[in-house]
Write a protein that holds these residues in place. Structure first.
Motif, mmCIF file in Angstrom:
data_model
loop_
_atom_site.group_PDB
_atom_site.id
_atom_site.type_symbol
_atom_site.label_atom_id
_atom_site.label_comp_id
_atom_site.label_asym_id
_atom_site.label_seq_id
_atom_site.Cartn_x
_atom_site.Cartn_y
_atom_site.Cartn_z
ATOM 1 N N ILE A 33 0.779 -1.249 -0.024
ATOM 2 C CA ILE A 33 0.078 -0.031 -0.158
ATOM 3 C C ILE A 33 0.855 1.414 -0.017
ATOM 4 O O ILE A 33 0.607 2.043 -0.716
ATOM 5 N N GLU A 34 2.000 1.330 0.707
ATOM 6 C CA GLU A 34 2.794 2.429 0.910
ATOM 7 C C GLU A 34 3.950 2.487 0.229
ATOM 8 O O GLU A 34 4.781 3.636 0.302
ATOM 9 N N PRO A 63 -5.284 5.203 1.949
ATOM 10 C CA PRO A 63 -5.430 3.704 2.183
ATOM 11 C C PRO A 63 -4.260 3.281 3.157
ATOM 12 O O PRO A 63 -4.697 2.416 3.968
ATOM 13 N N VAL A 66 -6.258 3.806 6.470
ATOM 14 C CA VAL A 66 -7.336 2.771 6.625
ATOM 15 C C VAL A 66 -6.787 1.456 7.118
ATOM 16 O O VAL A 66 -7.113 1.010 8.141
ATOM 17 N N PHE A 67 -5.649 1.114 6.291
ATOM 18 C CA PHE A 67 -4.915 0.000 6.833
ATOM 19 C C PHE A 67 -4.338 0.118 8.096
ATOM 20 O O PHE A 67 -4.549 -0.967 8.840
#
Length: 140
Positions: A33-34, A63, A66-67
């Protein structure tokens, strides 16, 4: 091992597997994600689910936030399960100790030789045939 020990062992194994899975999924999530490096992802996962919160390696996008929220939620749940498992182990051990202590006290109270100033019920001695005959003769 009795059934209760198996349940405690199963709980420890479940929590251990949950912690390992959370660490792996968190690390993979931050990498995907990051775009974090492997060590940064492990660091972020660990400080997040342990609720230490030293701060991010770098600012997170939506995102990633949220994760992180989901990671915190599952981390708190798994750490609560670990705490409950350890607490139940100590409580069970304390209850077992108290039960054994009470059982030993009960056994000691049955055996008056171990207790000072104990008045034990005395069994009447069986009269010998001689004494019985004497008593019988005197009674007639």
């Amino acid at each position: 091992m009795d059934g209760r020990s198996n349940i405690t062992l199963r709980n420890f194994i479940t929590v251990g597997i949950g912690l390992i899975l959370l660490l792996l999924l968190g690390t993979i999530g931050y990498i995907i994600i990051e775009g974090y490096a492997w060590l940064d992802a492990v660091y972020m996962t660990f400080i997040t689910f342990s609720t230490v919160g030293f701060g991010e390696v770098r600012p997170l996008g939506v995102p990633g936030r949220v994760f992180t929220i989901l990671l915190i939620l599952f981390g708190v749940i798994i750490l609560a399960m670990l705490s409950a498992t350890v607490t139940s182990l100590f409580v069970k051990q304390e209850l077992l100790t108290n039960f054994r202590r009470k059982r030993m006290k009960k056994k000691k109270s049955r055996n008056c030789a171990d207790i000072p100033f104990c008045v034990a019920p005395v069994k009447p001695a069986k009269p010998s045939s001689m004494n019985f005959n004497r008593q019988r003769k005197n009674w007639w």
